[in-house]
Design an enzyme around this catalytic site. Structure first.
Site, PDB file in Angstrom:
ATOM      1  N   SER A 142       0.882  -1.130   0.116  1.00  0.00           N
ATOM      2  CA  SER A 142       0.068   0.098   0.032  1.00  0.00           C
ATOM      3  C   SER A 142       0.960   1.336   0.156  1.00  0.00           C
ATOM      4  O   SER A 142       2.029   1.257   0.492  1.00  0.00           O
ATOM      5  CB  SER A 142      -0.962   0.002   1.167  1.00  0.00           C
ATOM      6  OG  SER A 142      -1.545   1.232   1.426  1.00  0.00           O
ATOM      7  N   TYR A 155      -1.961  -0.475  10.500  1.00  0.00           N
ATOM      8  CA  TYR A 155      -2.261  -0.791   9.025  1.00  0.00           C
ATOM      9  C   TYR A 155      -1.224  -0.536   8.310  1.00  0.00           C
ATOM     10  O   TYR A 155      -0.553  -1.054   7.516  1.00  0.00           O
ATOM     11  CB  TYR A 155      -3.438  -0.096   8.302  1.00  0.00           C
ATOM     12  CG  TYR A 155      -3.618  -0.161   6.933  1.00  0.00           C
ATOM     13  CD1 TYR A 155      -4.085  -1.521   6.539  1.00  0.00           C
ATOM     14  CD2 TYR A 155      -3.322   0.630   5.974  1.00  0.00           C
ATOM     15  CE1 TYR A 155      -4.364  -1.665   5.186  1.00  0.00           C
ATOM     16  CE2 TYR A 155      -3.275   0.376   4.905  1.00  0.00           C
ATOM     17  CZ  TYR A 155      -3.910  -0.581   4.240  1.00  0.00           C
ATOM     18  OH  TYR A 155      -3.970  -0.942   2.961  1.00  0.00           O
TER      19      TYR A 155
END
Length: 251
Positions: A142, A155
């Site tokens: 990501s 995250y």
């Protein structure tokens, strides 16, 4: 390797980028092993790729459980004889909290899927590819794995772990015929992002959101196009690459 005879395993295949990549690889003539925790959505993707004429199976799995990962790898080999492409994609988002407010069980939940799940996938698929002497692996990281994002420290840390696992594996297996890269999306119009918006409402914590320079989020198909490139011989001199597909979000 010719794509016509290739076998691809896709985790998180039931929705979003996993489904889009499954459809893209089906168009390229690959045989598919679709993996997801959600049996209903996984079976839906199975129906969609079969409509395209692809040979495919669905395997339900929790990617954070070693036995489940070994099972989907074994199912792939037993059904199709090999694994040529592995899209190590399954992941989850955290609820937005400032770091000191993140519940410990939320941190564990995110790391178990995003970091441990990727590790286990690599661990067992690499063993198959080593025997073959070739293989292509694409991990889903990501932009949060390259540049930390506000209110999602767990995250972000888990995706930094994916980036590091990708580079470590690529370095260790560079001379074996196995190439390992990672794709780093920014915002994508998927159910995962929609769930994140709901989580914002539930926690009442509004993160500092930075939008892509292009002024829109990506469609899942745009990420799938890059995955298909990394899963092909056209990316033949790429390994350990961390590929940003973010509309300029990290600029």
């Amino acid at each position: 390797m010719t794509t016509q005879s290739q076998v691809a395993v896709i985790t998180g295949a039931g929705s979003g980028m996993g489904r889009a990549a499954s459809l893209k690889l089906a168009d390229k003539g690959m045989k598919l092993v679709l993996v997801d925790f959600n049996e209903q959505t996984g079976e839906e993707t199975l129906g969609l790729v079969k409509e395209k004429g692809a040979e495919a199976i669905f395997v339900k799995a929790n990617v954070a459980e070693s036995a489940d990962v070994q099972n989907y790898v074994n199912q792939a080999v037993e059904t199709f004889g090999r694994i040529d492409v592995f899209f190590n994609n399954a992941g989850i988002i955290q609820k937005p909290y400032l770091l000191a407010d993140i519940p410990e069980n939320e941190f564990d939940r995110v790391f178990s899927v995003n970091a441990k799940g990727v590790f286990l996938g690599l661990k067992y698929v690499l063993k198959v590819m080593e025997k073959q002497g070739e293989g292509l692996i694409i991990n889903t990281a990501s932009t949060a794995g390259v540049k930390p994002e506000h209110s999602v420290a767990a995250y972000s840390a888990s995706k930094h772990a994916v980036v590091s696992l990708t580079k470590s594996a690529a370095m260790e297996y560079a001379k074996t015929g196995i190439r390992i890269n990672a794709v780093c999306p920014g915002g994508v119009t998927t159910n995962l992002v929609a769930a994140f918006q709901q989580n914002i409402e539930e926690t009442g914590n509004v993160p500092e959101i930075v939008f892509p320079r292009m002024g829109r989020m990506a469609e899942a198909e745009e990420i799938a196009n890059v995955v298909a490139f990394l899963a092909s011989s056209e990316s033949s001199y790429m390994t350990g690459s961390i590929v940003l597909v973010d509309g300029g979000l990290t600029l």
